[in-house]
Design a protein around this motif. Structure first.
Motif, PDB file in Angstrom:
ATOM      1  N   THR A   1       3.522  14.674   8.199  1.00  0.00           N
ATOM      2  CA  THR A   1       2.781  13.454   7.842  1.00  0.00           C
ATOM      3  C   THR A   1       3.418  12.202   8.467  1.00  0.00           C
ATOM      4  O   THR A   1       2.763  11.180   8.584  1.00  0.00           O
TER       5      THR A   1
ATOM      6  N   PRO B   1      -1.614  17.195   9.450  1.00  0.00           N
ATOM      7  CA  PRO B   1      -0.751  16.931   8.299  1.00  0.00           C
ATOM      8  C   PRO B   1      -1.392  15.931   7.335  1.00  0.00           C
ATOM      9  O   PRO B   1      -1.849  14.867   7.752  1.00  0.00           O
ATOM     10  N   LEU B   2      -1.446  16.304   6.055  1.00  0.00           N
ATOM     11  CA  LEU B   2      -2.070  15.438   5.032  1.00  0.00           C
ATOM     12  C   LEU B   2      -1.174  15.420   3.798  1.00  0.00           C
ATOM     13  O   LEU B   2      -0.346  16.303   3.616  1.00  0.00           O
ATOM     14  N   TYR B   3      -1.369  14.411   2.944  1.00  0.00           N
ATOM     15  CA  TYR B   3      -0.634  14.384   1.665  1.00  0.00           C
ATOM     16  C   TYR B   3      -1.377  15.292   0.695  1.00  0.00           C
ATOM     17  O   TYR B   3      -2.442  14.927   0.179  1.00  0.00           O
TER      18      TYR B   3
ATOM     19  N   PHE C   1      -6.540   5.297   0.827  1.00  0.00           N
ATOM     20  CA  PHE C   1      -5.165   4.921   1.166  1.00  0.00           C
ATOM     21  C   PHE C   1      -5.018   4.732   2.678  1.00  0.00           C
ATOM     22  O   PHE C   1      -4.481   3.725   3.149  1.00  0.00           O
ATOM     23  N   ARG C   2      -5.550   5.681   3.434  1.00  0.00           N
ATOM     24  CA  ARG C   2      -5.424   5.608   4.895  1.00  0.00           C
ATOM     25  C   ARG C   2      -6.223   4.431   5.462  1.00  0.00           C
ATOM     26  O   ARG C   2      -5.775   3.756   6.376  1.00  0.00           O
TER      27      ARG C   2
ATOM     28  N   TYR D   1      -6.101   9.161  15.762  1.00  0.00           N
ATOM     29  CA  TYR D   1      -5.349  10.322  16.265  1.00  0.00           C
ATOM     30  C   TYR D   1      -5.333  11.450  15.231  1.00  0.00           C
ATOM     31  O   TYR D   1      -4.975  11.227  14.075  1.00  0.00           O
TER      32      TYR D   1
ATOM     33  N   ILE E   1       0.851  -1.209   0.000  1.00  0.00           N
ATOM     34  CA  ILE E   1       0.000   0.000   0.000  1.00  0.00           C
ATOM     35  C   ILE E   1       0.885   1.257   0.000  1.00  0.00           C
ATOM     36  O   ILE E   1       0.653   2.197  -0.758  1.00  0.00           O
TER      37      ILE E   1
ATOM     38  N   SER F   1       6.498  18.181   6.767  1.00  0.00           N
ATOM     39  CA  SER F   1       5.048  18.422   6.676  1.00  0.00           C
ATOM     40  C   SER F   1       4.288  17.830   7.866  1.00  0.00           C
ATOM     41  O   SER F   1       3.121  18.144   8.063  1.00  0.00           O
TER      42      SER F   1
ATOM     43  N   ALA G   1      -6.958   1.616   3.887  1.00  0.00           N
ATOM     44  CA  ALA G   1      -6.250   0.372   3.550  1.00  0.00           C
ATOM     45  C   ALA G   1      -5.074   0.174   4.504  1.00  0.00           C
ATOM     46  O   ALA G   1      -4.811  -0.940   4.974  1.00  0.00           O
ATOM     47  N   LEU G   2      -4.382   1.272   4.807  1.00  0.00           N
ATOM     48  CA  LEU G   2      -3.226   1.204   5.701  1.00  0.00           C
ATOM     49  C   LEU G   2      -3.647   0.798   7.120  1.00  0.00           C
ATOM     50  O   LEU G   2      -2.896   0.159   7.844  1.00  0.00           O
ATOM     51  N   LYS G   3      -4.876   1.159   7.473  1.00  0.00           N
ATOM     52  CA  LYS G   3      -5.376   0.825   8.810  1.00  0.00           C
ATOM     53  C   LYS G   3      -6.040  -0.545   8.839  1.00  0.00           C
ATOM     54  O   LYS G   3      -6.678  -0.906   9.835  1.00  0.00           O
TER      55      LYS G   3
ATOM     56  N   ASP H   1     -10.320  10.756   8.497  1.00  0.00           N
ATOM     57  CA  ASP H   1      -9.242   9.771   8.556  1.00  0.00           C
ATOM     58  C   ASP H   1      -9.239   9.051   9.913  1.00  0.00           C
ATOM     59  O   ASP H   1      -9.109   7.829   9.985  1.00  0.00           O
TER      60      ASP H   1
ATOM     61  N   PRO I   1      -3.444  14.791  14.711  1.00  0.00           N
ATOM     62  CA  PRO I   1      -2.398  15.677  15.244  1.00  0.00           C
ATOM     63  C   PRO I   1      -2.754  17.147  15.022  1.00  0.00           C
ATOM     64  O   PRO I   1      -3.608  17.469  14.187  1.00  0.00           O
TER      65      PRO I   1
ATOM     66  N   GLU J   1      -9.271   9.500  -2.529  1.00  0.00           N
ATOM     67  CA  GLU J   1      -8.066   8.691  -2.736  1.00  0.00           C
ATOM     68  C   GLU J   1      -7.267   8.596  -1.431  1.00  0.00           C
ATOM     69  O   GLU J   1      -6.797   7.520  -1.037  1.00  0.00           O
ATOM     70  N   TYR J   2      -7.151   9.737  -0.749  1.00  0.00           N
ATOM     71  CA  TYR J   2      -6.410   9.775   0.521  1.00  0.00           C
ATOM     72  C   TYR J   2      -7.090   8.893   1.570  1.00  0.00           C
ATOM     73  O   TYR J   2      -6.424   8.119   2.271  1.00  0.00           O
TER      74      TYR J   2
END
Lengths: 243, 342
Positions: free
Chosen positions: A82, B92-94, B105-106, B86, A6, A80, B108-110, B153, B88, B101-102
Motif C-alpha cells: 500500500t 494493494p488496498l487497505y 479516503f482515497r 496508477y 486525512i 502489503s 479526499a487524499l487526491k 481508485d 500497481p 469508505e476506502y
C-alpha cells in the motif's frame, strides 16, 4: 495540512477498529498497574513517593508498548504494497510521516491514560496514603509525554527501515530500550562525570518532574531527538525517489 | 495554439534504470499520444513494472527523461501524480476498510472535496460495477472485485492518464472481459498505458503496442502492423490420401514450399510445411493433388498473431516453424514414421 488530517484519521480508525488495540491496552494497563502495586508493596515503610513509583512502573513498560505500536507502521505498508499507492498520490512525505507518528502517539497516550487510574485507586484504598499530589501527577505526565514523544519518533524511523514486522519489532525495542540503559552504562564506565551522567539519566528526569521541577534540559533533549528522528524518517521515505 | 494539447501525454526519452550492476531499463524511448491506449508487453524481467513505477513517480530513473502531460516526473513529481491514476500490480488496498469508505479516503487524499467527492465516489462505483459491494469490507472481496476497487481508485480524481500494471492478472475469463470493456470505455477521455501478459487482450484493447525486451524497446507499432511483419511465410497443414514418400517428394519439389514434414496416418498423410504467401503455395498444393489424383481433406494456413510476434522478438522463436519429429508427442507407431523433404 489537509492530507495530514486525512491520513491521521485513517491511522486512528485503523488502530481503534482493530481488536489488537484493545488487547494491547488491556495488557499494558494490567502490566503497569501490577508492577506499580508490587513496587508499592516492596517499598512499604520507605519514604519514596507513590507518584514516583507509579511513573517509573509505567516507564518500565514503555519500550514494549511503543514497539507494539510502531512495528507495523511502515513495515506493514511496505509488506502489503500500500506504500506504492500512497506514495504515488499527490501527498508529501512529511505529511505521511507526521500522520503515522501522530496516530501512533495518540494511540500510545490513550493506552497509558487508564493506568493513571491505578494510582488514584490505590490512594483511595490505602489508608496509609494521604492522597495523590496533583502537581506530581502533572509533572509525571509531562515526563511520560516527553519520553513517549521521543520513543515513538525512534519507532517510526525504525519501522521505515524494514518491511518485516518482526525485524522492525526487535530493532524498535532495542532502539527504545537503549536510553534506559544509558545511566547504568555511564556509571560503569569511569570516563563520565556525575553531572554528565545525570544529564542523560531517565531516572533522574522522572524524579525531577515528579517532584514538581519542570526542567527545560530534559525537554530540550527529548524534543531534539524527536525532531532529528522525524527529519531522518522523512528523508528515508524520500530516499526512494533518489536511490 | 495550445501546446499542452499538442504534445504527447507520455514522452519518455533514453530512460535508464539500474539496480546495482543490473540494468533494468537501457535507453528506453517512446511516446504515447493523448487518448491513445498503448499496451506494454514483455517477458518477466523485461522492465515493464520498472517503467510504470518511474512514470508514476514511485521510483527514480538512473538516467534519461520522462514527462507526463508536459510535467517532468522527477522535477515536478506532485504535478505528475495529480495527472496520473496508477494501478500497481497485485492491487494493494487497505483490507480493513469498506469499499465506499476506502474510495472516500482515497478521493479526499487526491484532493477531491465535498459534494464532488460524493459524486465521484458514486460515479466510479457505478462505472466499475461495485454498487453491490460498496459496504463490503475489502478483505472479504474476491480478486476480481479488488481489481475493480483499484481501478475505481485510479479514476476518482479524473486523471488525464491511467497507468495500469497487469490489471487483469489472476482474474477469471468473465472478470477479464468486464475489466477489458471498462478499460476500453475509458479510452476517449483518458490516455492509457497498460502492461499485460495477455496478448489477446492487447490485440483487442490497444491501439498500439510497445514490446520491451531486456530493458529495450524491441518493437513499437499497431498490433496489426506487427502481425503484418510476420506474414511473409505461413504455416500450412495439408492432409492428402496417397503414399507418404511420393507426397513428401512432390511437395518438396513445389516452388515456395519449405521444410515439408509428412506423418502417415493410415491411407492418409498429414503434411506440415512453410509456404510463401506471395507464391500462392496453397493453390499449387491443390493443383498438385488434382493432377496426381490424391484426395485432399485439409489445406489450412495458420493465422499469425501477436503471440508469434512476441515470441519472435523476445525469444527469437518462429512459431510458424513446423513441429519437427521429436519436438512433441510421437505419432502412433501403427501409423508409421515421418518422411521429410527439406
Amino acid at each position: 495540512m489537509r492530507s495530514f488530517l486525512i491520513l491521521l484519521r485513517r491511522e486512528l480508525s485503523a488502530v481503534f477498529l482493530s481488536p489488537v488495540a484493545y488487547v494491547t491496552m488491556a495488557l499494558f494497563t494490567s502490566a503497569a498497574s501490577w508492577t506499580f502495586l508490587a513496587t508499592v508493596k516492596a517499598q512499604t515503610g520507605s519514604t519514596v513517593y507513590p507518584e514516583q513509583l507509579f511513573f517509573v512502573s509505567v516507564l518500565i513498560w514503555m519500550p514494549f508498548l511503543i514497539t507494539v505500536i510502531c512495528m507495523r507502521l511502515f513495515a506493514e505498508e511496505k509488506r502489503s504494497g500500500t506504500i506504492e499507492t500512497l506514495m504515488t498520490t499527490a501527498v508529501g512525505e512529511t505529511a505521511v510521516v507526521l500522520a503515522k507518528y501522530a496516530g501512533a502517539l495518540v494511540f500510545g497516550w490513550v493506552t497509558i491514560a487508564p493506568s493513571i487510574g491505578a494510582l488514584y485507586i490505590l490512594a483511595a484504598m490505602s489508608p496509609g496514603i494521604d492522597g495523590v499530589d496533583g502537581y506530581a501527577v502533572a509533572g509525571g505526565c509531562a515526563i511520560l509525554a516527553l519520553v513517549s514523544i521521543c520513543c515513538t519518533a525512534v519507532g517510526v524511523l525504525v519501522s521505515l527501515l524494514t518491511r518485516n514486522q518482526i525485524v522492525a519489532a526487535i530493532c524498535c525495542f532495542w532502539a527504545i530500550f537503549a536510553p534506559f540503559m544509558v545511566q547504568p552504562f555511564m556509571r560503569a564506565v569511569p570516563l563520565f562525570r556525575q553531572a554528565t551522567i545525570e544529564r542523560f539519566s531517565l531516572e533522574r528526569h522522572v524524579t525531577l518532574f515528579v517532584s514538581g521541577t519542570l526542567s527545560l534540559q530534559p525537554a530540550v533533549l527529548y524534543l531534539s531527538i524527536t525532531v532529528l528522528m522525524l527529519f531522518s524518517a522523512v528523508r528515508v521515505l524520500e530516499s526512494r525517489r533518489w536511490l | 495554439m495550445d501546446t499542452a494539447t499538442e504534445s504527447p501525454m507520455i514522452a519518455v526519452k533514453n530512460l535508464t534504470r539500474r539496480y546495482g550492476r543490473v540494468s533494468a531499463l537501457d535507453g528506453v524511448t517512446f511516446e504515447v499520444g493523448r487518448g491513445e491506449i498503448v499496451g506494454l508487453l514483455g517477458p518477466n524481467g523485461a522492465g515493464k513494472t520498472t517503467t510504470l513505477r518511474i512514470l508514476s513517480c514511485y521510483l527514480p530513473a538512473s538516467g534519461g527523461e520522462a514527462r507526463i502531460g508536459g510535467a517532468d516526473v522527477f522535477e515536478e513529481s506532485m504535478a505528475v501524480r495529480r495527472k496520473v491514476g496508477y494501478l500497481p500490480e497485485n492491487v494493494p488496498l487497505y483490507t480493513e476498510m469498506r469499499v465506499r469508505e476506502y474510495l472516500k479516503f482515497r478521493g479526499a487524499l487526491k484532493g477531491v472535496r465535498g459534494r464532488r467527492l460524493r459524486s465521484r465516489v458514486d460515479t466510479v462505483i457505478q462505472q466499475c460495477d461495485l454498487a453491490g459491494e460498496a459496504r463490503t469490507i475489502i478483505g472479504r472481496l474476491s480478486k476480481g472485485f479488488r481489481q475493480r476497487v483499484g481501478l475505481a481508485d485510479c479514476l476518482l480524481h479524473e486523471p488525464e492518464c491511467l497507468i495500469l500494471d497487469e490489471p487483469t492478472i489472476g482474474l477469471d475469463p468473465n472478470q477479464i472481459r468486464h475489466i477489458r470493456e471498462l478499460i476500453r470505455s475509458l479510452a476517449p477521455e483518458h490516455t492509457i498505458l497498460i502492461s499485460t501478459h495477455i496478448l489477446s487482450e492487447v490485440e483487442v484493447i490497444c491501439g498500439r503496442v510497445l514490446i520491451l525486451d531486456h530493458g529495450r524497446i524491441a518493437a513499437s507499432d499497431t498490433p496489426e502492423a506487427l502481425v503484418g511483419l510476420m506474414q511473409g511465410d505461413e504455416h500450412i497443414t495439408a492432409e492428402l490420401q496417397g503414399p507418404a514418400d511420393e507426397i513428401a517428394a512432390a511437395l518438396g519439389a513445389l516452388e515456395g514450399v519449405r521444410k515439408p514434414v509428412c506423418t502417415p496416418d493410415g491411407d492418409w498423410c498429414r503434411v506440415v510445411f512453410r509456404g510463401n504467401r506471395q507464391q500462392q503455395v496453397r493453390e499449387r498444393v491443390f493443383d498438385l493433388a488434382c493432377t496426381r489424383g490424391w484426395r485432399l481433406r485439409e489445406l489450412t494456413a495458420q493465422r499469425r498473431n501477436l503471440e508469434d510476434v512476441f515470441a519472435a522478438l523476445t525469444e527469437g522463436i518462429d512459431t510458424a516453424e513446423p513441429v519437427q519429429p521429436g519436438d512433441c508427442a510421437r505419432p502412433d507407431a501403427s501409423a508409421g514414421g515421418e518422411v521429410s523433404h527439406a
